[in-house]
Design a protein around this motif. Structure first.
Motif, PDB file in Angstrom:
ATOM      1  N   ASN A  90       0.829  -1.209   0.000  1.00  0.00           N
ATOM      2  CA  ASN A  90       0.000   0.000   0.000  1.00  0.00           C
ATOM      3  C   ASN A  90       0.865   1.261   0.000  1.00  0.00           C
ATOM      4  O   ASN A  90       0.536   2.255  -0.652  1.00  0.00           O
ATOM      5  N   ALA A  94       1.056   4.149  -2.728  1.00  0.00           N
ATOM      6  CA  ALA A  94       0.868   5.549  -2.347  1.00  0.00           C
ATOM      7  C   ALA A  94       2.016   6.419  -2.853  1.00  0.00           C
ATOM      8  O   ALA A  94       1.805   7.545  -3.326  1.00  0.00           O
ATOM      9  N   LEU A 265      -2.874  14.368  -2.942  1.00  0.00           N
ATOM     10  CA  LEU A 265      -3.745  13.468  -2.193  1.00  0.00           C
ATOM     11  C   LEU A 265      -5.162  13.506  -2.732  1.00  0.00           C
ATOM     12  O   LEU A 265      -5.833  12.479  -2.806  1.00  0.00           O
ATOM     13  N   SER A 266      -5.630  14.704  -3.139  1.00  0.00           N
ATOM     14  CA  SER A 266      -6.973  14.814  -3.706  1.00  0.00           C
ATOM     15  C   SER A 266      -7.073  14.067  -5.031  1.00  0.00           C
ATOM     16  O   SER A 266      -8.138  13.527  -5.361  1.00  0.00           O
ATOM     17  N   LEU A 268      -5.337  11.407  -5.789  1.00  0.00           N
ATOM     18  CA  LEU A 268      -4.792  10.061  -5.640  1.00  0.00           C
ATOM     19  C   LEU A 268      -5.717   9.000  -6.213  1.00  0.00           C
ATOM     20  O   LEU A 268      -5.256   8.009  -6.780  1.00  0.00           O
ATOM     21  N   GLU A 269      -7.020   9.204  -6.081  1.00  0.00           N
ATOM     22  CA  GLU A 269      -7.986   8.209  -6.581  1.00  0.00           C
ATOM     23  C   GLU A 269      -7.808   7.980  -8.078  1.00  0.00           C
ATOM     24  O   GLU A 269      -7.779   6.838  -8.549  1.00  0.00           O
ATOM     25  N   SER A 290      -9.415   0.657  -2.034  1.00  0.00           N
ATOM     26  CA  SER A 290      -8.484   1.780  -2.175  1.00  0.00           C
ATOM     27  C   SER A 290      -8.176   2.444  -0.847  1.00  0.00           C
ATOM     28  O   SER A 290      -7.337   3.352  -0.808  1.00  0.00           O
ATOM     29  N   GLU A 291      -8.832   2.031   0.234  1.00  0.00           N
ATOM     30  CA  GLU A 291      -8.601   2.685   1.518  1.00  0.00           C
ATOM     31  C   GLU A 291      -7.188   2.464   2.029  1.00  0.00           C
ATOM     32  O   GLU A 291      -6.613   3.334   2.686  1.00  0.00           O
ATOM     33  N   LYS A 294      -4.870   4.922   0.285  1.00  0.00           N
ATOM     34  CA  LYS A 294      -5.236   6.287   0.695  1.00  0.00           C
ATOM     35  C   LYS A 294      -4.711   6.600   2.087  1.00  0.00           C
ATOM     36  O   LYS A 294      -4.150   7.680   2.326  1.00  0.00           O
TER      37      LYS A 294
END
Length: 327
Positions: A90, A94, A265-266, A268-269, A290-291, A294
Motif C-alpha cells: 500500500n 501511495a 492526495l486529492s 490520488l484516486e 483503495s482505503e 489512501k
C-alpha cells in the motif's frame, strides 16, 4: 492495680495516637497538602490525560493500521486495528500515486522558504509597530487586524486576477512573495505575536544600544531579533504546518505543474485507478479496496511535520510560554 490501669490507659492512648498519625499520613498521601497533590487527584488526572491522548492518537493509529492492511483485512469486519499480516505494498502504491518525492520537494519549498520569509517580515513589521513612532501607525495596525478577520475566500478572486496578470500562477511565487511582504499564510497573526513580544521587552536595551551608536537596523538585527528567538520558533513552526497542510489556496493557485502533496492526495484516486497493480472491486461497499493506499498516502504526508514537531517540541513549548500565547 492503679499503676497497671494507668499503664494500660497510656498504652491505649499511645496506640490511638500512632494509628491517628498513620491515618493522617495516609490521608495526606491520598489527598495531598492541597487536593491536587494527592494520589487520588493524580490518578484522576492521569486517567483524563490518557483518554484525551487516546482520542488524539486513535486516528493516527487507524491510519497506520489501515495503510498496512491487505484487501481481505479491509473487507473482513472482524479485523480491528491489528491486521492479520502487514501489507507494505500500500505504501509503494501511495508513493507512486502521489509522485511523492516530486510533490514533497514542491511542498517543502513552499513551507520552508515561506516560513523563513514570513518570520523575517513579520518580525520586522511587529518591531516597527511596537517600538517605532510614525504617522498612521494605529491605522496600519487596524488594517492588519482587518486582514486577519476577513476570510480568505473573499479575497481569493482578486488575488487570482493579480497573480494571473503577474504570471505567478502555478509557481511558488504566489506564496513566497506575500510571505516576504508579511502577508503570507496567517501573516497578521504572526505580526501580532511579534508586536506583543517586543512590547514586553525593556526599553533600556534600546536606549543603551543607541547611546553606543547603534543604528536602527543594527539594533534590530543584533539585539532585538536574537532576543525574539522563542517567538521566531513559534511563528516558524505554525507557519510551516499551515503551509504544509494548505489545500484551498493551493487548489486555486497551483492547479497544475507545481503541485504540493495536499493536491496530490486529492488526485490520488485517479492515479490509483490508472495503476493496474491495484485490484479494485466495485461490488464491495464504497470502494474499500483503495482505503489502504489512501491511508498510507495520508500518513506519508503528515509524517514530515510530525518529525519536525518531535524534534522541536521542547523549544516550541518554551516559545509558547515566553510569547504569552497561553495567557
Amino acid at each position: 492495680m492503679k499503676l497497671s490501669e494507668t499503664y494500660r490507659q497510656i498504652k491505649i492512648e499511645a496506640e490511638r495516637t500512632v494509628s491517628s498519625r498513620r491515618a493522617q499520613q495516609l490521608k495526606k498521601l491520598a489527598l495531598g497538602q492541597n487536593f491536587n497533590d494527592g494520589w487520588i487527584a493524580k490518578a484522576i488526572l492521569l486517567g483524563l490525560l490518557s483518554v484525551i491522548a487516546f482520542l488524539y492518537v486513535k486516528p493516527i493509529l487507524y491510519m497506520i493500521s489501515t495503510g498496512l492492511k491487505s484487501v481481505e483485512d479491509l473487507i473482513d469486519p472482524v479485523v480491528g486495528l491489528i491486521p492479520r499480516e502487514l501489507h507494505f505494498s500500500n505504501y509503494a502504491d501511495a508513493l507512486r500515486g502521489l509522485h511523492y518525492w516530486e510533490a514533497f520537494a514542491n511542498t517543502l519549498t513552499i513551507a520552508l522558504f515561506g516560513s523563513l520569509l514570513q518570520v523575517f517580515s513579520c518580525a520586522l513589521t511587529g518591531y516597527a509597530l511596537a517600538r517605532l513612532k510614525f504617522p498612521g501607525k494605529n491605522l496600519f495596525f487596524f488594517l492588519i487586524l482587518v486582514t486577519f478577520l476577513i476570510p480568505p475566500q473573499i479575497t481569493i478572486v482578486p488575488l487570482y486576477m493579480v497573480f494571473n496578470k503577474l504570471g505567478w500562477l502555478n509557481t511558488p511565487f504566489v506564496f513566497l512573495i506575500p510571505a516576504l511582504l508579511g502577508q503570507g499564510m496567517r501573516g497578521a497573526l504572526f505580526i501580532i505575536i511579534f508586536r506583543q513580544f517586543f512590547l514586553s521587552q525593556p526599553k533600556s536595551l534600546e536606549e543603551a544600544a543607541k547611546i553606543d551608536g547603534a543604528s536602527l537596523f543594527r539594533l534590530f538585527f543584533r539585539i532585538m531579533l536574537p532576543l525574539a528567538g522563542a517567538a521566531c520558533l513559534v511563528v516558524f513552526l505554525f507557519s510551516f504546518i499551515w503551509y504544509w497542510n494548505m489545500h484551498f489556496e493551493a487548489s486555486m493557485f497551483l492547479s497544475k505543474d507545481f503541485t504540493p502533496l495536499s493536491l496530490r492526495l486529492s488526485a490520488l484516486e485517479t492515479e490509483l485507478m490508472g495503476n493496474k497493480a491495484i485490484n479494485y472491486s466495485a461490488d464491495v461497499g464504497k470502494d474499500p479496496v483503495s482505503e489502504g493506499p489512501k491511508m498510507a498516502a495520508a500518513f506519508l504526508i503528515i509524517l514530515p511535520p510530525l518529525i519536525v514537531y518531535f524534534i522541536a517540541q521542547r523549544w516550541f513549548t518554551e516559545g509558547i510560554e515566553r510569547t504569552g500565547l497561553v495567557e
